[in-house]
Design a protein around this motif. Structure first.
Motif, PDB file in Angstrom:
ATOM      1  N   LEU A  58       0.815  -1.218   0.000  1.00 22.55           N
ATOM      2  CA  LEU A  58       0.000   0.000   0.000  1.00 22.55           C
ATOM      3  C   LEU A  58       0.848   1.267   0.000  1.00 22.55           C
ATOM      4  N   ALA A  59       2.065   1.168   0.495  1.00 23.57           N
ATOM      5  CA  ALA A  59       2.920   2.339   0.665  1.00 23.57           C
ATOM      6  C   ALA A  59       3.079   3.194  -0.600  1.00 23.57           C
ATOM      7  N   PRO A  60       3.271   2.600  -1.802  1.00 26.10           N
ATOM      8  CA  PRO A  60       3.443   3.445  -2.993  1.00 26.10           C
ATOM      9  C   PRO A  60       2.265   4.366  -3.274  1.00 26.10           C
ATOM     10  N   ALA A  61       1.058   3.978  -2.855  1.00 30.69           N
ATOM     11  CA  ALA A  61      -0.123   4.813  -3.100  1.00 30.69           C
ATOM     12  C   ALA A  61      -0.110   6.078  -2.255  1.00 30.69           C
ATOM     13  N   TYR A  62       0.740   6.100  -1.234  1.00 25.45           N
ATOM     14  CA  TYR A  62       0.785   7.249  -0.328  1.00 25.45           C
ATOM     15  C   TYR A  62       2.023   8.120  -0.509  1.00 25.45           C
ATOM     16  N   ARG A  63       2.965   7.732  -1.330  1.00 28.07           N
ATOM     17  CA  ARG A  63       4.172   8.525  -1.514  1.00 28.07           C
ATOM     18  C   ARG A  63       3.840   9.934  -1.990  1.00 28.07           C
ATOM     19  N   PRO A  64       4.530  10.967  -1.433  1.00 29.09           N
ATOM     20  CA  PRO A  64       5.713  10.903  -0.567  1.00 29.09           C
ATOM     21  C   PRO A  64       5.397  10.713   0.925  1.00 29.09           C
ATOM     22  N   LEU A  65       4.144  10.600   1.286  1.00 29.98           N
ATOM     23  CA  LEU A  65       3.809  10.329   2.684  1.00 29.98           C
ATOM     24  C   LEU A  65       4.290   8.934   3.063  1.00 29.98           C
ATOM     25  N   LYS A  66       4.539   8.743   4.335  1.00 30.69           N
ATOM     26  CA  LYS A  66       4.979   7.441   4.820  1.00 30.69           C
ATOM     27  C   LYS A  66       3.907   6.830   5.711  1.00 30.69           C
ATOM     28  N   LEU A  67       3.868   5.525   5.734  1.00 32.94           N
ATOM     29  CA  LEU A  67       2.942   4.802   6.600  1.00 32.94           C
ATOM     30  C   LEU A  67       3.675   4.340   7.846  1.00 32.94           C
ATOM     31  N   GLY A  68       2.962   4.323   8.958  1.00 38.90           N
ATOM     32  CA  GLY A  68       3.548   3.857  10.201  1.00 38.90           C
ATOM     33  C   GLY A  68       3.593   2.341  10.252  1.00 38.90           C
TER      34      GLY A  68
END
Length: 231
Positions: A58-68
């Motif tokens: 799921l992380a790429p869908a949020y870049r540049p934000l990061k997931l915890g």
């Protein structure tokens, strides 16, 4: 030394649900202490593997934000202000937040799920805004950012997602016109999107991870909007 490979999710054991029925019948600390290792093997370990796999995909869908880091929530209930004094939940819950900020600290969930004896839920967002976020929410909704929120919610609903506040004021808050074009949102105390029922039997299969990633990516724009405008 090389980092150990992350455990792969292979599905929850088909007999695992029996644990919740037994816990509901017993509901005491002595019984749970004797069966804690069983709970951890049947539920905590596979949930940890599941959320780790989902977070990576799921992380790429949020870049540049990061997931915890994914977090399995406590099974112990907070009974301080509840009429129900039973000590344990009869479901397992877990969450992945945006930028690592805990939900209880005003964070937004990129994925929240729970299942057990209670109703199943898989969704994203913020269930209830604290006072600071509620003020930011109303300002964003009434202003220019709200112009992008309305069509975003409409697209998700058209795709079959359940988007709403779950708890709303009966009237538009003071200071805003009762006929405001985004009155629906101004009355909300939180905003989440859910993807409905989990297909029967899917939690027991490796494909459950992919199903969660698919829906998590579809709902990500809503969480990103919240992260940008409601802090």
């Amino acid at each position: 030394m090389p980092t150990p490979a992350a455990a792969r999710f292979t599905g929850f054991d088909k007999a695992a649900m029996q644990f919740w029925h037994e816990l509901a019948a017993e509901m005491n600390r002595e019984w749970f202490a004797a069966h804690k290792s069983r709970y951890e093997a049947l539920w905590v370990a596979p949930m940890t593997a599941l959320l780790g796999e989902v977070a990576r995909e799921l992380a790429p869908a949020y870049r540049p934000l990061k997931l915890g880091e994914p977090k399995v929530l406590r099974i112990h209930r907070d009974v301080r202000f509840s009429r129900d004094k039973t000590p344990y939940k009869t479901h397992i819950g877990a969450v992945i937040t945006v930028a690592g900020k805990a939900v209880g600290e005003g964070g937004n969930a990129a994925m929240y799920l729970h299942f057990g004896l209670e109703e199943e839920f898989v969704g994203v967002g913020c269930y209830r805004f604290d006072a600071g976020k509620l003020a930011a929410w109303r300002k964003a909704v009434a202003g220019k950012p709200g112009e992008a929120l309305a069509p975003l919610v409409a697209r998700l609903r058209k795709a079959g997602y359940e988007v709403g506040g779950h708890d709303e004021y009966k009237k538009v808050p003071t200071g805003f016109a009762a006929d405001h074009p985004r009155a629906e949102f101004l009355k909300m105390k939180g905003l989440t999107a859910g993807c409905g029922e989990i297909p029967r039997g899917l939690i027991h299969k490796p494909g459950f991870a992919g199903w969660l990633v698919k829906h998590g990516k579809a709902m990500a724009p809503l969480v990103i909007w919240l992260h940008r405008h409601v802090r």
